[in-house]
Write an enzyme that holds these catalytic residues in place. Sequence first.
Site, PDB file in Angstrom:
ATOM      1  N   LYS A 148       0.826  -1.216   0.000  1.00 59.35           N
ATOM      2  CA  LYS A 148       0.000   0.000   0.000  1.00 59.35           C
ATOM      3  C   LYS A 148       0.864   1.273   0.000  1.00 59.35           C
ATOM      4  CE  LYS A 148      -3.585   2.647   2.232  1.00 59.35           C
ATOM      5  NZ  LYS A 148      -4.588   2.820   3.254  1.00 59.35           N
ATOM      6  N   GLU A 208       5.115  26.110   7.224  1.00 57.44           N
ATOM      7  CA  GLU A 208       3.817  25.937   7.877  1.00 57.44           C
ATOM      8  C   GLU A 208       4.015  25.304   9.244  1.00 57.44           C
ATOM      9  OE1 GLU A 208       1.277  22.628   6.721  1.00 57.44           O
ATOM     10  OE2 GLU A 208       2.467  22.415   4.908  1.00 57.44           O
ATOM     11  N   CYS A 262       1.960  24.017   2.090  1.00 62.06           N
ATOM     12  CA  CYS A 262       3.214  23.733   1.371  1.00 62.06           C
ATOM     13  C   CYS A 262       3.575  24.818   0.362  1.00 62.06           C
ATOM     14  CB  CYS A 262       3.114  22.384   0.671  1.00 62.06           C
ATOM     15  SG  CYS A 262       2.595  21.075   1.787  1.00 62.06           S
ATOM     16  N   ASN A 321      -4.242   6.830   8.490  1.00 59.67           N
ATOM     17  CA  ASN A 321      -3.757   6.558   7.131  1.00 59.67           C
ATOM     18  C   ASN A 321      -2.918   7.662   6.503  1.00 59.67           C
ATOM     19  OD1 ASN A 321      -5.909   8.223   6.810  1.00 59.67           O
ATOM     20  ND2 ASN A 321      -6.912   7.026   5.209  1.00 59.67           N
ATOM     21  N   THR A 339       2.554   9.489   5.024  1.00 60.33           N
ATOM     22  CA  THR A 339       2.926  10.520   4.050  1.00 60.33           C
ATOM     23  C   THR A 339       3.623  11.707   4.716  1.00 60.33           C
ATOM     24  OG1 THR A 339       0.713  11.523   4.111  1.00 60.33           O
ATOM     25  CG2 THR A 339       1.103   9.890   2.401  1.00 60.33           C
ATOM     26  N   SER A 399      -7.970  16.526  -0.304  1.00 57.72           N
ATOM     27  CA  SER A 399      -6.672  17.174  -0.571  1.00 57.72           C
ATOM     28  C   SER A 399      -6.096  16.691  -1.899  1.00 57.72           C
ATOM     29  CB  SER A 399      -5.688  16.938   0.583  1.00 57.72           C
ATOM     30  OG  SER A 399      -5.177  15.621   0.560  1.00 57.72           O
ATOM     31  N   HIS A 446       5.241  19.548  -6.498  1.00 69.10           N
ATOM     32  CA  HIS A 446       5.113  19.337  -5.062  1.00 69.10           C
ATOM     33  C   HIS A 446       4.787  17.850  -4.890  1.00 69.10           C
ATOM     34  CE1 HIS A 446       3.882  19.397  -0.990  1.00 69.10           C
ATOM     35  NE2 HIS A 446       2.613  19.160  -1.262  1.00 69.10           N
ATOM     36  N   LYS A 457       3.488   8.665  -6.121  1.00 66.63           N
ATOM     37  CA  LYS A 457       2.439   8.215  -7.032  1.00 66.63           C
ATOM     38  C   LYS A 457       1.587   9.384  -7.524  1.00 66.63           C
ATOM     39  CE  LYS A 457       0.874   4.585  -9.119  1.00 66.63           C
ATOM     40  NZ  LYS A 457       0.367   3.389  -8.441  1.00 66.63           N
ATOM     41  N   LYS A 480       0.630  10.608 -11.393  1.00 67.20           N
ATOM     42  CA  LYS A 480      -0.735  10.930 -11.823  1.00 67.20           C
ATOM     43  C   LYS A 480      -0.836  12.365 -12.347  1.00 67.20           C
ATOM     44  CE  LYS A 480      -2.997   7.701  -8.752  1.00 67.20           C
ATOM     45  NZ  LYS A 480      -3.865   7.519  -7.591  1.00 67.20           N
ATOM     46  N   ASN A 491       7.299  13.637   2.339  1.00 60.65           N
ATOM     47  CA  ASN A 491       6.821  14.984   2.049  1.00 60.65           C
ATOM     48  C   ASN A 491       7.613  15.998   2.864  1.00 60.65           C
ATOM     49  OD1 ASN A 491       5.371  17.235   1.320  1.00 60.65           O
ATOM     50  ND2 ASN A 491       3.363  16.404   1.875  1.00 60.65           N
ATOM     51  N   SER A 495      -2.222  23.280   0.500  1.00 66.92           N
ATOM     52  CA  SER A 495      -3.634  23.106   0.828  1.00 66.92           C
ATOM     53  C   SER A 495      -4.245  24.408   1.331  1.00 66.92           C
ATOM     54  CB  SER A 495      -3.778  22.033   1.906  1.00 66.92           C
ATOM     55  OG  SER A 495      -3.419  20.789   1.389  1.00 66.92           O
TER      56      SER A 495
HETATM   57  N1  ACO Z   1      -0.663  -2.753  -3.207  1.00 69.35           N
HETATM   58  C1  ACO Z   1      -0.597  -1.807  -4.133  1.00 69.35           C
HETATM   59  N2  ACO Z   1      -1.352  -0.673  -4.086  1.00 69.35           N
HETATM   60  C2  ACO Z   1      -2.219  -0.541  -3.059  1.00 69.35           C
HETATM   61  C3  ACO Z   1      -2.353  -1.525  -2.069  1.00 69.35           C
HETATM   62  C4  ACO Z   1      -1.531  -2.682  -2.166  1.00 69.35           C
HETATM   63  N3  ACO Z   1      -1.578  -3.647  -1.269  1.00 69.35           N
HETATM   64  N4  ACO Z   1      -3.287  -1.107  -1.186  1.00 69.35           N
HETATM   65  C5  ACO Z   1      -3.722   0.097  -1.601  1.00 69.35           C
HETATM   66  N5  ACO Z   1      -3.086   0.438  -2.747  1.00 69.35           N
HETATM   67  C6  ACO Z   1      -3.216   1.672  -3.522  1.00 69.35           C
HETATM   68  C7  ACO Z   1      -4.630   2.137  -3.671  1.00 69.35           C
HETATM   69  O1  ACO Z   1      -5.260   1.504  -4.748  1.00 69.35           O
HETATM   70  C8  ACO Z   1      -4.400   3.629  -3.911  1.00 69.35           C
HETATM   71  O2  ACO Z   1      -3.979   3.834  -5.243  1.00 69.35           O
HETATM   72  P1  ACO Z   1      -4.851   4.695  -6.281  1.00 69.35           P
HETATM   73  O3  ACO Z   1      -5.141   6.011  -5.611  1.00 69.35           O
HETATM   74  O4  ACO Z   1      -3.963   4.827  -7.436  1.00 69.35           O
HETATM   75  O5  ACO Z   1      -6.078   3.923  -6.529  1.00 69.35           O
HETATM   76  C9  ACO Z   1      -3.212   3.947  -3.033  1.00 69.35           C
HETATM   77  O6  ACO Z   1      -2.592   2.693  -2.760  1.00 69.35           O
HETATM   78  C10 ACO Z   1      -3.584   4.593  -1.714  1.00 69.35           C
HETATM   79  O7  ACO Z   1      -4.606   3.829  -1.134  1.00 69.35           O
HETATM   80  P2  ACO Z   1      -5.883   4.532  -0.490  1.00 69.35           P
HETATM   81  O8  ACO Z   1      -6.806   3.491   0.016  1.00 69.35           O
HETATM   82  O9  ACO Z   1      -6.422   5.566  -1.419  1.00 69.35           O
HETATM   83  O10 ACO Z   1      -5.165   5.231   0.726  1.00 69.35           O
HETATM   84  P3  ACO Z   1      -5.817   6.030   1.923  1.00 69.35           P
HETATM   85  O11 ACO Z   1      -7.110   6.623   1.544  1.00 69.35           O
HETATM   86  O12 ACO Z   1      -5.753   5.207   3.151  1.00 69.35           O
HETATM   87  O13 ACO Z   1      -4.738   7.212   2.123  1.00 69.35           O
HETATM   88  C11 ACO Z   1      -3.997   9.383   1.401  1.00 69.35           C
HETATM   89  C12 ACO Z   1      -4.072   7.901   1.072  1.00 69.35           C
HETATM   90  C13 ACO Z   1      -5.381  10.015   1.239  1.00 69.35           C
HETATM   91  C14 ACO Z   1      -3.035  10.038   0.423  1.00 69.35           C
HETATM   92  C15 ACO Z   1      -3.512   9.574   2.865  1.00 69.35           C
HETATM   93  O14 ACO Z   1      -2.239   9.001   3.023  1.00 69.35           O
HETATM   94  C16 ACO Z   1      -3.457  11.012   3.276  1.00 69.35           C
HETATM   95  O15 ACO Z   1      -4.454  11.580   3.694  1.00 69.35           O
HETATM   96  N6  ACO Z   1      -2.230  11.662   3.197  1.00 69.35           N
HETATM   97  C17 ACO Z   1      -2.034  13.048   3.540  1.00 69.35           C
HETATM   98  C18 ACO Z   1      -2.665  13.985   2.531  1.00 69.35           C
HETATM   99  C19 ACO Z   1      -1.849  14.251   1.301  1.00 69.35           C
HETATM  100  O16 ACO Z   1      -0.691  13.929   1.212  1.00 69.35           O
HETATM  101  N7  ACO Z   1      -2.498  14.920   0.315  1.00 69.35           N
HETATM  102  C20 ACO Z   1      -1.824  15.300  -0.909  1.00 69.35           C
HETATM  103  C21 ACO Z   1      -1.912  16.758  -1.294  1.00 69.35           C
HETATM  104  S1  ACO Z   1      -1.880  17.884   0.046  1.00 69.35           S
HETATM  105  C22 ACO Z   1      -0.373  17.793   0.891  1.00 69.35           C
HETATM  106  O17 ACO Z   1       0.677  17.895   0.316  1.00 69.35           O
HETATM  107  C23 ACO Z   1      -0.402  17.585   2.309  1.00 69.35           C
END
Ligand code: ACO
Length: 455
Positions: free
Chosen positions: A33, A82, A116, A154, A158, A208, A247, A252, A256, A329, A363
């Site tokens: 994951k 920040e 950020c 979760n 990050t 986010s 940023h 991943k 994207k 990050n 954000s």
């Molecule tokens: N093997 C391979 N891939 C996996 C597996 C696995 N076993 N399990 C999950 N994945 C993939 C998912 O399919 C997903 O990929 P996709 O989005 O391409 O479909 C990815 O891993 C993440 O899984 P999610 O279930 O979406 O993860 P979750 O919702 O638990 O958390 C998130 C992800 C939202 C990024 C969380 O870590 C978070 O809130 N982080 C902080 C916020 C952030 O960084 N935001 C970005 C912009 S703002 C900023 O810079 C702060």
Amino acid sequence: PNNVGICNIEVYIPKYFVSQEKLEIFDGVSTGKYTIGLGQKNMGFFGDLEDINSLCLTVVHNLLENHKIDPKTIGRLEVGTETIIDKSKSVKTVLMQLFERYGNTDIEGVDTKNACYGGTSALFNAINWIESSYWDGRLAIVVTADIAVYAAGNARCTGGGGAIALVVGPNAPLVFDRGLRATHMAHVYDFYKPNLSSEYPVINGKLSVSSYLSALDNCYSQYRKKFMKKFSSEFFSLADIDFMVFHTPYCKLVQKSVARCMLQDFLNVNGRANGKYPLFEKYSHLSLNESLEDFDLLKEIERVSVAYSLDIFHKKTQLSTKLASLVGNMYTSSLYGSLVSLLMNVGENDLIGKRVLLFSYGSGLASSMFSLTVCPSENLRSSLVTMLDSLQSINVLLDQRLEIEPEKFVNILELREKSSNVPNFSPTCSPIDLVPGTYYLTKINSEFKRYYERK
Ligand code: ACO
């Protein structure tokens, strides 16, 4: 002044890291994951003896020392962060200790905050100053620094942190493209820090991510229009850009992002490449906003566009994500860490004359897209070579890091929770692990005054 841009770069990263593979097991999530799903390898973090002041003191002192910069030649110093520990006193004023002792107190600039994005705003201030009537011929320093930590859950995987200081001035090897800046700002509660006694944000992770992608769409669209106007060209696509850096909350998302720009190229009539991308055709009636509204549709479009853009990603962006995959990050420093990662990993000859596109996101939200050209004239080549040589020291910092097991990582985060803005505090972590030249907190007294030493 000509060729205004980045003259020198200094980087500081955490001495500790935790493996994402081990964190997956520790957190009880499915294997892959964090490592495959988010694209992360390790995550850097700091003990309770480093705070935002110490990070900035470290990176600026090292910058002056390592690049033999006379503190009297600095006329502007800006901090983007920040990681707030005081509602009034800026980190910039703490950094004045490094200049006052040389008799230089004539230095403009204070701190800039918006998640950020603060570092980018600070950078724009520095560029604007040098291009203004107030410029007196001296250089500017822009400091970006943050400690990125999340509450258990979760988002924790990050996290990350670090500090990057940039010297901005004329005759730089990395020259900002004049008149090419696109901005998108809006009111969104995707990530914010209303609890001033905690380092952790309140976060809506999914919002986010979609806010980031929507900001990217907007900035790329604006940048495209400005590019075509500036160069009187009828077309613009990723083909006009040599490298793209973003940023990077996690790698991943950057992959994207490249895919998203490619989708936009396709949706712009001029970008449609005669049936070259058949799987895109069924989205041609969609607007970019519509593609973000339906989660299942978004995931489907992501899969197709990531596959189509794989080659572009490998050629133009992947090397910029290396540092972020190892450190995590870095918030305000993240974009500049991506630029550094690109410079460290692409050879001099493949950089010269090339255009690098930069996307900054904070954000809340604030975002900008802008670009720079590496050595637009031959006489800047030797300063580029010096810069690239100096960046190799980051590999030494990476090699010197210490791996900490997830249990201990969580213990250290708990120590940080206890140290957040409390009086009469002495850190528990020892400076023994820190590399020479690092500042660290020795105590916070009863009046909340902080004291530091340099190792
Ligand atoms: N093997 C391979 N891939 C996996 C597996 C696995 N076993 N399990 C999950 N994945 C993939 C998912 O399919 C997903 O990929 P996709 O989005 O391409 O479909 C990815 O891993 C993440 O899984 P999610 O279930 O979406 O993860 P979750 O919702 O638990 O958390 C998130 C992800 C939202 C990024 C969380 O870590 C978070 O809130 N982080 C902080 C916020 C952030 O960084 N935001 C970005 C912009 S703002 C900023 O810079 C702060």
